[in-house]
Design a protein around this motif. Structure first.
Motif, PDB file in Angstrom:
ATOM      1  N   GLU A 154       0.818  -1.148  -0.031  1.00  0.00           N
ATOM      2  CA  GLU A 154      -0.020   0.163  -0.087  1.00  0.00           C
ATOM      3  C   GLU A 154       0.647   1.259  -0.138  1.00  0.00           C
ATOM      4  O   GLU A 154       0.468   2.090  -0.672  1.00  0.00           O
ATOM      5  CB  GLU A 154      -0.944  -0.018   1.178  1.00  0.00           C
ATOM      6  CG  GLU A 154      -2.118  -1.093   0.912  1.00  0.00           C
ATOM      7  CD  GLU A 154      -2.720  -1.276   2.503  1.00  0.00           C
ATOM      8  OE1 GLU A 154      -3.881  -2.155   2.370  1.00  0.00           O
ATOM      9  OE2 GLU A 154      -2.236  -0.803   3.243  1.00  0.00           O
TER      10      GLU A 154
ATOM     11  N   LEU B 104      -7.573   7.054   1.551  1.00  0.00           N
ATOM     12  CA  LEU B 104      -7.296   5.740   2.132  1.00  0.00           C
ATOM     13  C   LEU B 104      -8.241   4.953   3.189  1.00  0.00           C
ATOM     14  O   LEU B 104      -8.145   3.754   3.243  1.00  0.00           O
ATOM     15  CB  LEU B 104      -5.900   6.085   2.946  1.00  0.00           C
ATOM     16  CG  LEU B 104      -4.718   6.488   2.110  1.00  0.00           C
ATOM     17  CD1 LEU B 104      -3.553   6.950   3.075  1.00  0.00           C
ATOM     18  CD2 LEU B 104      -4.261   5.577   0.802  1.00  0.00           C
TER      19      LEU B 104
ATOM     20  N   LYS C  88      -9.956   1.622   2.685  1.00  0.00           N
ATOM     21  CA  LYS C  88      -9.400   1.178   1.229  1.00  0.00           C
ATOM     22  C   LYS C  88      -7.852   0.563   1.542  1.00  0.00           C
ATOM     23  O   LYS C  88      -7.185   0.101   0.735  1.00  0.00           O
ATOM     24  CB  LYS C  88      -9.245   2.217   0.301  1.00  0.00           C
ATOM     25  CG  LYS C  88     -10.750   2.875  -0.103  1.00  0.00           C
ATOM     26  CD  LYS C  88     -10.520   3.969  -1.093  1.00  0.00           C
ATOM     27  CE  LYS C  88     -11.664   4.433  -1.438  1.00  0.00           C
ATOM     28  NZ  LYS C  88     -11.994   5.604  -0.345  1.00  0.00           N
ATOM     29  N   SER C  89      -7.342   0.972   2.824  1.00  0.00           N
ATOM     30  CA  SER C  89      -6.151   0.501   2.882  1.00  0.00           C
ATOM     31  C   SER C  89      -6.137   0.014   4.646  1.00  0.00           C
ATOM     32  O   SER C  89      -7.040   0.296   5.268  1.00  0.00           O
ATOM     33  CB  SER C  89      -5.118   1.389   2.862  1.00  0.00           C
ATOM     34  OG  SER C  89      -5.323   2.542   3.726  1.00  0.00           O
TER      35      SER C  89
ATOM     36  N   GLU D  44      -2.497   4.048   6.838  1.00  0.00           N
ATOM     37  CA  GLU D  44      -3.299   5.558   6.932  1.00  0.00           C
ATOM     38  C   GLU D  44      -2.490   6.176   7.995  1.00  0.00           C
ATOM     39  O   GLU D  44      -2.276   7.361   7.846  1.00  0.00           O
ATOM     40  CB  GLU D  44      -4.727   5.314   7.104  1.00  0.00           C
ATOM     41  CG  GLU D  44      -5.289   6.688   7.022  1.00  0.00           C
ATOM     42  CD  GLU D  44      -6.919   6.454   7.202  1.00  0.00           C
ATOM     43  OE1 GLU D  44      -7.652   7.460   7.540  1.00  0.00           O
ATOM     44  OE2 GLU D  44      -7.518   5.214   7.205  1.00  0.00           O
TER      45      GLU D  44
END
Length: 271
Positions: free
Chosen positions: A123, A159, A162-163, A168
């Motif tokens: 990521e 983020l 999604k991460s 983050e």
């Protein structure tokens, strides 16, 4: 960093590793506390100068740190910082950089414990690629006029959900507290710290088309043989390379692309 600061940081990393080996220590909480200490030392220039003053005894500096931080952060964080100020530092800024690095390592340790370290590495790499390809986004994240709150909100929209939460947190700290670094340099530093958690080296691999699993395994094994340690491959696709792969490990570049060979042929013809 000069040798004194490098030795002090190495000792601090060993103490952090020993501390986080205990599953009773909340590595994520420790990371947040060390990040708050970083912010304090960055803001209070006179304080960090006192805490790195070579004319003062290490014990006196440790006691000062304990008095200031006691009740504000956990005992583990106090012990870490107290140990750091006992060491000799080449520059006062090195202490701030090192506390910040310990905060990042603690967050990455939490990711490793939960089995999320591979995801975090990937990521961080993908986010770096997105930023490098989007001028408007990079400008928004590095703007000197935008507030930290505005940048944090932008990152949450990018983020959040999604991460991994660790990703983050790491990126948000980097963007909202850049401390003079470029965004790219900060992301690369985080990627290296993530790789170091498993004694791995990061290789940035650029190819014209996505590599197959077999190709990735073969390339990883070949690079591990060359460098004598396990490699983590950050994969990027760029049709302009025309074929083959280009590998960057630190400052070293291994080119095996058609475009590279064409450029070399052109140079020879011109010469």
């Amino acid at each position: 960093m000069n040798s004194a600061s490098r030795e002090a940081l190495a000792a601090a990393r060993e103490r952090l590793d020993a501390l986080t080996d205990s599953t009773s220590v909340d590595a994520s909480k420790l990371a947040d506390e060390l990040a708050s200490v970083t912010a304090l030392l960055q803001r209070e220039v006179s304080l960090r100068r006192v805490l790195t003053d070579p004319s003062q005894s290490g014990q006196a500096k440790a006691e000062l740190a304990a008095r200031l931080l006691g009740g504000q952060v956990s005992g583990e964080a106090v012990d870490l910082v107290s140990g750091m100020v006992r060491s000799r530092w080449s520059q006062s800024r090195d202490l701030v950089d090192s506390v910040e690095e310990l905060a990042s390592i603690a967050d990455l340790t939490a990711a490793q414990r939960s089995g999320a370290l591979d995801d975090v590495e990937d990521e961080l790499f993908r986010f770096g690629r997105i930023v490098s390809s989007d001028t408007a986004l990079r400008s928004a994240l590095t703007s000197r006029t935008a507030s930290a709150a505005a940048k944090g909100a932008l990152l949450r929209s990018l983020l959040g959900g999604k991460s991994r939460p660790v990703t983050e947190r790491l990126v948000t700290r980097l963007v909202t507290q850049p401390r003079g670094r470029s965004l790219e340099a900060g992301l690369e530093s985080l990627s290296k710290l993530a790789a170091d958690r498993r004694d791995r080296t990061v290789a940035i691999v650029t190819s014209a088309v996505p590599l197959t699993d077999t190709q990735k395994q073969r390339l990883g094994a070949a690079l591990a043989k060359i460098y004598g340690r396990q490699m983590h491959l950050n994969l990027d696709v760029d049709p302009e390379v025309l074929g083959g792969v280009s590998v960057r490990v630190g400052d070293e570049v291994i080119n095996g692309t058609i475009a590279d060979r064409l450029d070399e042929a052109t140079r020879r013809m011109a010469g």
